[in-house]
Design a protein around this motif. Structure first.
Motif, PDB file in Angstrom:
ATOM      1  N   UNK A   1      -3.101   5.341  -0.010  1.00 57.71           N
ATOM      2  CA  UNK A   1      -4.124   4.221  -0.186  1.00 57.71           C
ATOM      3  C   UNK A   1      -4.723   4.076   1.058  1.00 57.71           C
TER       4      UNK A   1
ATOM      5  N   UNK B   1       1.144   5.543   0.698  1.00 63.09           N
ATOM      6  CA  UNK B   1       0.680   6.419   1.747  1.00 63.09           C
ATOM      7  C   UNK B   1      -0.642   6.791   1.657  1.00 63.09           C
TER       8      UNK B   1
ATOM      9  N   UNK C   1      -1.396  -3.300   7.952  1.00 62.98           N
ATOM     10  CA  UNK C   1      -0.464  -1.967   7.612  1.00 62.98           C
ATOM     11  C   UNK C   1       0.308  -2.033   6.548  1.00 62.98           C
TER      12      UNK C   1
ATOM     13  N   UNK D   1       0.866  -1.111  -0.030  1.00 68.51           N
ATOM     14  CA  UNK D   1       0.026  -0.201  -0.146  1.00 68.51           C
ATOM     15  C   UNK D   1       0.838   1.261  -0.038  1.00 68.51           C
TER      16      UNK D   1
ATOM     17  N   UNK E   1     -17.125   3.547  -1.153  1.00 69.76           N
ATOM     18  CA  UNK E   1     -16.322   2.419  -1.317  1.00 69.76           C
ATOM     19  C   UNK E   1     -17.135   1.360  -2.152  1.00 69.76           C
TER      20      UNK E   1
ATOM     21  N   UNK F   1      -6.443   1.969   4.033  1.00 64.48           N
ATOM     22  CA  UNK F   1      -6.355   0.527   4.335  1.00 64.48           C
ATOM     23  C   UNK F   1      -7.991  -0.205   4.351  1.00 64.48           C
ATOM     24  N   UNK F   2      -8.706   0.679   4.766  1.00 64.50           N
ATOM     25  CA  UNK F   2     -10.142   0.268   4.669  1.00 64.50           C
ATOM     26  C   UNK F   2     -10.537  -0.117   3.264  1.00 64.50           C
ATOM     27  N   UNK F   3     -10.060   0.471   2.282  1.00 66.33           N
ATOM     28  CA  UNK F   3     -10.436   0.332   0.887  1.00 66.33           C
ATOM     29  C   UNK F   3      -9.785  -1.305   0.393  1.00 66.33           C
TER      30      UNK F   3
ATOM     31  N   UNK G   1     -14.672  -1.066   8.269  1.00 67.40           N
ATOM     32  CA  UNK G   1     -15.410  -1.568   7.016  1.00 67.40           C
ATOM     33  C   UNK G   1     -16.547  -2.454   7.447  1.00 67.40           C
TER      34      UNK G   1
END
Lengths: 890, 354
Positions: free
Chosen positions: A832, A830, A874, A828, B61, A834-836, B7
């Protein structure tokens, strides 16, 4: 068991563009099983290639161990072929008698780095010859169910016993080759290994089941311990049973079925019938325990008539230091560890006067070399076991273990769960049946070893009942007990403590010393919550301990209910010796007042409802006297055990106090939480049409201060609040089978990751449905119209549920238990989110799960479990396991 | 990169119509949160802002993942990643393909090239619609145009079948496609004409002047060439101006206000010529393009004479009717049909533009 495996690769669609210059792809497919590999020709310059190529494998015993791999490549004349993605096909469903005969359909092509990239159309067939050799090493035909109840569609012939198995391997992620192979290759190696371990685990369990004379394993629980450099352990536990399909016509379908049923039929002594409403009634059960087998049952749904009495919640934990597994083929140390724990659970149950443990589960938490093994269950006496057969064993504790690593087991049930003891089952059954039968404790006042004396059952006034009942079991809907319940409420207790960062044995000592206190704290919180809400029993309790380098946390979630036959708990009492100094203290004092008020309120309400109910049973005098009894008892108890009052002596106590209070609920939405599968009592008018599974993942940084406990428990309140809000369109609704999976980790700060899964069942209420948006959650007619529309269409939805049943529908046929392993690794940047990353991944996991269900021609997965086996969000690495029972529902 | 994760995913995709609308309109997540809060969601439910944000982000999303599928609604049916109930799917597609008339009006007459896509910020500025939404509308128009441009069969049905759109939206797109195919002049003098007006005009043309009437297999995005060449025969009416005027005046004397009647009496020659002008040059594609420019100058002069819409309608109907009574047309059935076909469209267009 020799077999011929036929694979037809038909075509693919929506492939990614692999060659930018031509904006197309030259795709070919590699089909691999057990190191035999075939390739299709290259289909040039198309994103929708067609191959129509057939392959044939001649396979033997590996059929259960290995997995069919289908790999799609982009052909490149000059450099190495580029991988597009893979499909793993588990062949075990094809080995089931009466299972599907072929797998056919579109399956998403998945790449661990890029996610889903197109779909491939396949047909997989398996022709195998039955091998009835006594010394066979395959266990084909043994059905496996994740359901933790007896599956419908079958008649239960016999319940055998608990089986466990453990397979160990080194983790490819930690092998030396991993230093120089690509991420993709290492992920593939790991996934393949997980599939293979699962295969061999199931095969071995199946063999054990066959040895026991069973033909199926129910309540199958599988888990993986990622021990890092020490290896990877796959564990499976389950309950062996003999099942028989309903239709007599089935017998002609395969000789294998008959073979497995014959010995069972010979001993058949009773059967379990399923009557109209799906209510189980048991005529007679017989069970035999082999010498070395523990009397455990992984099922948590039991017909209430089978349960004679419940001893209470039992748990055993053991802290271990991991070391390199020398001989993966003989994982003796791990086996020995679990044996210890199981023996301890067994002895706990014996102390409670119970012969079996039901609703049994095993879990682990690992942090570097430290590992905590836990086993929990509910001690009980079942109608089909005879306690006399089991000689009373004195409890054994494994405090000082001689094994290289340190071991300390924590027994808590004696100190904390003040429940029932000793025999008395036999005469119990002879008496008139009390509807609260199973809450009776099998002992009299003077026999009780606990300070807390049992009281007379308020339903029959003959037998004794405990003052509280805590168990891991499910409540059976429509059982006699149901009539005794008033309300239910999800309660949780959480403890989070900072610990010193230590290594090796000193670390293990610290952890094992702190564990009893954590357990005690959990229990105290649960008890206080019960008092606060004037409840007296907890069902569906699950306790999870999680550990990171500097934090140890524990979470207990259960559903509190009020059983009329059990006494009312004394009201909460808070004594404060601390001075009120600052604003925060004042806030706490006001909370304290609120708590006492609420507790009193709830209690009065409960008293009223109980009295009212007793009135209707025309037993006025009885009510009065028992009420007096209660107040007597309160005085007595309070005098005896001041410890039950909440004492506020220091900051930590304050912290704990704050946890007790729930945040104010949101105004509009009314959402009721429950950890049970059954719809909670008192809820009416459920609309099953919009019922659906929800999954959510939260990760948050914990507050570093001494209020870490509050910060941790706040997370769960937040999650519940967030669910309440997000489900506002369903409101009013029930959230069933609420489960939290907590993982603690540390990257500079303490991080808690919580995976929540639940089923939402909207309860229809005219008032609300009129208000809500017509387009989506409109009137009942619109909804049923919609479901009718969906039936007409060719796309049939895949129903996914964590429950054992699909709300409002009926299971026609069970197809197979499936497991899926998926890794997503995505460096990932910076920017991006994480949830996505997680959102996309979970969506993909579900897409693949649905594809698997479709391959099997099913339309639902029951008892679905999504577990994050390894995660470093992470760094963009997640490994999940999805398991469940694929079936056809009507 | 934050380590915070939040999420929420459900087995059947949840679409909140309100949040989806905000997303379609091109609002960012944070804008959406504040809009929702202003609308009183927080007050209604007691939810703090963070909770609303978390919900909006979940939805956003999902929608951005769905966007790929929405570009080919057929895929929305096949895919397994999202289980979408039919009515939800309908909502998703409808709202996604719905557009702002003001934005689309700007797109009419322009080449749907990627170069133009970059200039959308001007459109966004002019119309006050967020750029993201303009892009979506541009892409939708372009995609639909490319798909149905060369496809046989009725345009509206093609769009409906390919994109699962309801008729009323498909009709709007059909109109855009038609305008793009015929390449009418739509700019300069015609800038003031709104989209709904264009829609009315094009629908009239499509219904009457295209190959649609000839058979199912033919395009309704192409003019009926035979019709245009035959149209020249109607030119004769220019010579019959006096007779025509007489008939119209007799018919309208009682019906029209004095003021209009006088204007008509005085300017009939001009009006007559303007109305009949297209008949003389429609066989030349270049002049077809300018048809609306000519019509608009007529409507301008009518406007100057303060005609009202009902009056204009009365006049045009009378004009058509009287045309039929002129001997040349009266005697030839073919010409009569031709004349009525012609006037139907002209009447509709003039009324729409007026």
């Amino acid at each position: 068991m020799p077999a011929i495996l036929k694979v037809r690769v038909i075509s693919a669609r929506d492939l990614p563009i692999m060659d930018k210059s031509t904006e197309s792809t030259d795709a070919f497919v590699e089909v691999k099983f057990n190191d035999v590999c075939f390739k299709t020709s290259v289909c040039r310059k198309t994103l929708c290639p067609t191959w129509n190529t057939d392959f044939r494998f001649e396979v033997d015993a590996e059929i259960q161990n290995d997995i069919l791999e289908i790999k799609i490549y982009d052909h490149d004349s000059y450099s190495a072929n580029d991988a597009i993605g893979k499909v793993y096909i588990d062949l075990s469903p094809l080995t089931m008698t009466n299972g599907p005969t072929l797998l056919q359909g579109w399956h998403p092509i998945y790449d661990t780095l890029r996610g889903i990239r197109g779909e491939i159309n396949l047909i997989v067939k398996l022709h195998f010859f039955n091998n009835e050799n006594k010394f066979r090493d395959t266990s084909i035909g043994v059905k496996i169910f994740a359901l933790n109840e007896f599956p419908s569609c079958y008649s239960l012939i016999k319940v055998h016993s608990f089986v466990e198995e453990l397979v160990v391997s080194t983790d490819p992620e930690y092998q030396w080759v991993d230093n120089f192979r690509s991420n993709r290759a290492s992920n593939d190696a790991r996934v393949r290994l997980l599939y293979r371990l699962t295969g061999s685990l199931k095969r071995k369990l199946g063999l054990k089941a066959l040895d026991l004379g069973g033909n199926a394993i129910v309540g199958y629980l599988q888990d993986f311990d990622i021990e890092g450099e020490y290896g990877l352990v796959a564990r499976g536990i389950g309950t062996v049973v003999t099942l028989q399909e309903f239709e007599p016509a089935m017998a002609s379908q395969g000789p294998a079925l008959l073979l497995f049923q014959d010995p069972a039929r010979a001993q058949c002594k009773g059967s379990l019938n399923r009557s109209g409403q799906g209510d189980l009634s048991v005529h007679r059960f017989y069970s035999h325990h082999l010498k070395s087998v523990f009397p455990f049952y992984t099922l948590s749904h039991w017909p209430s008539s089978v349960i004679q009495s419940i001893g209470g919640f039992v748990t055993a934990r053991s802290v271990k230091l991991l070391s390199k597994i020398e001989e993966p083929d003989e994982p003796e140390t791990r086996d020995a560890w679990w044996h210890e724990i199981r023996s301890e659970i067994d002895s706990h149950a014996k102390v409670l006067g119970c012969s079996v443990v039901i609703g049994y589960t095993e879990t682990t938490t690992i942090c570097d070399e430290l590992c905590i093994l836990s086993a929990t269950g509910t001690a009980a006496n079942l109608a089909f076991t005879s306690a006399k057969d089991e000689p009373y064993k004195s409890p054994t504790f494994y405090g000082k273990d001689k094994i290289a690593s340190l071991s300390k087991t924590v027994s808590n049930k004696k100190v904390e769960y003040k429940l029932c003891n000793l025999l008395g089952v036999a005469n119990n059954s002879a008496e008139t049946v009390c509807p609260a039968g199973f809450s009776h404790v099998p002992f009299t006042k003077k026999d009780s070893p606990f300070t807390n004396k049992p009281q007379k059952c308020r339903s029959c006034q003959k037998f004794y009942v405990p003052d509280i009942l805590i168990c891991t079991l499910e409540l059976q809907p429509g059982s006699q007990l149901g009539s005794l319940l008033i309300e239910s409420l999800c309660v949780e207790a959480s403890v989070c403590r900072a610990k010193k960062k230590l290594q090796g044995e000193s670390n293990a000592i610290v952890v094992s010393e702190v564990l009893p206190f954590i357990e005690y704290e959990l229990h105290r919180q649960l008890l206080n919550k019960l008092k606060l809400h004037a409840m007296n029993a907890i069902f569906g309790l699950s306790v999870q301990i999680s550990i990171s380098e500097s934090v140890i946390s524990a979470l207990a979630v259960g559903t509190a209910v009020f059983i009329k036959s059990l006494p009312l708990l004394p009201p909460i009492k808070i004594s404060r010796s601390l001075q009120v100094l600052d604003e925060e203290d004042q806030k706490l004092v006001s909370i304290q007042k609120k708590i006492i008020e609420k507790s009193g309120e709830q209690r009065r309400a409960r008293m009223e409802s109980v009295a009212w109910n007793s009135d209707s049973d025309d037993a006025d005098s009885k009510t009065d006297s028992s009420d007096e009894n209660i107040s007597e008892n309160i005085a007595l108890e309070l005098a005896k055990r001041r410890s039950l009052a909440l004492e506020i002596d220091d900051e930590e106590d304050e912290d704990n106090l704050a946890i007790l209070m729930e945040p104010p609920p949101l105004f509009g939405p009314s959402v009721q939480f429950s950890t049970l599968q059954a719809v909670p009592p008192g809820t009416e008018h459920l609309s099953f049409i919009n019922a659906q599974m929800i999954t959510s993942l939260h990760q948050a940084t914990l507050d570093e201060s001494f209020r870490i406990n509050q910060s941790f428990s706040g997370l769960f309140k937040e999650i519940k609040q967030s669910l309440r809000f997000k489900l506002r369109h369903f409101s009013p609704c029930c959230v069933l089978d609420l489960k939290f999976d907590v993982t603690m980790s540390e990257e500079e700060k303490n991080i808690a990751q919580i995976l929540t899964s639940a089923m939402v069942v909207p309860s229809k209420s005219k008032q609300f449905s009129e208000k809500s948006d017509d387009l989506l959650f409109g009137s009942e007619e619109a909804k049923s119209q919609a479901s009718r529309d969906s039936l007409k269409e060719k796309t049939v939805f895949v129903e996914m549920t964590t429950l054992n049943y699909v709300v409002g529908r009926r299971v026609v046929r069970y197809l197979s238990h499936i497991e899926l392993f998926l890794i997503k690794e995505n460096a990932l940047r910076e920017t991006d989110s994480v949830s996505e990353f997680i959102h996309v991944f979970v969506t993909e996991v579900y897409a693949i799960a649905r594809a698997q269900v479709r391959l099997l021609c099913g339309n639902a997965i029951l008892a679905l479990k999504l577990r994050i086996i390894d995660c470093n969000a992470g760094e963009g690495y997640v490994l999940v396991m999805l398991s469940g029972d694929v079936c056809v529902i009507s | 990169m934050g380590t915070e994760i939040d999420v929420f995913i459900s087995n059947y995709t949840l679409v909140d119509p309100e949040i989806y609308q905000l997303w379609v309109e091109g609002h960012t997540a944070s804008e959406a949160v504040s809009i929702l809060n202003q609308r009183g969601l927080g007050q209604l439910t007691g939810a703090p802002l963070e909770l609303i944000a978390s919900d909006v982000l979940d939805h956003y999303r999902t929608y951005s993942l769905l966007e790929k599928l929405l570009s080919n609604p057929n895929k929305l049916q096949e895919q397994l990643a999202f289980q979408i109930e039919p009515q939800t799917r309908k909502l998703l597609i409808e709202k996604y393909y719905d557009f702002d008339d003001s934005v689309v009006r700007e797109l009419i007459g322009k080449k749907l090239s990627s170069k133009h896509r970059k200039d959308l910020d001007e459109v966004s500025e002019k119309t006050g619609v967020p750029l993201k939404s303009c892009r979506r509308q541009f892409d939708n128009v372009k995609r639909i145009y490319k798909m149905v441009e060369d496809m046989p069969g009725p345009v509206v049905q093609n769009i409906q079948n390919l994109f699962y759109l309801p008729e009323y939206i498909a009709k709007k797109y059909a109109c855009i496609v038609f305008l793009a195919c015929i390449r009418f002049e739509t700019k300069r003098k015609l800038n003031h004409i709104t989209f709904s007006c264009w829609k009315r005009c094009t629908e009239a043309i499509m219904d009457n002047w295209t190959n649609k009437l000839a058979g199912v297999d033919n395009f309704d995005t192409e003019h009926d060439k035979d019709f245009f060449s035959e149209l020249r025969e109607i030119k004769i009416l220019l010579e019959k101006e006096k007779e025509h005027k007489h008939l119209v005046c007799v018919l309208l004397r009682a019906k029209l206000l004095q003021k209009c009647y006088l204007d008509l009496d005085a300017n009939f020659k001009n009006y007559n010529r303007a109305i009949l002008l297209p008949t003389t040059n429609m066989h030349r594609p270049r002049d077809v393009k300018n048809m609306f420019v000519e019509l608009t100058s007529l409507s301008d002069s009518l406007k100057q004479a303060n005609w009202t819409v009902p009056e204009l309608e009365v006049f045009l109907n009378a004009y058509t009717q009287c045309g039929c009574e002129i001997d040349i047309i009266r005697d030839s059935a073919a010409l009569k049909i031709l004349w009525e076909k012609y006037m139907k469209v002209i009447t509709e267009c003039l009324l729409a533009m007026y």
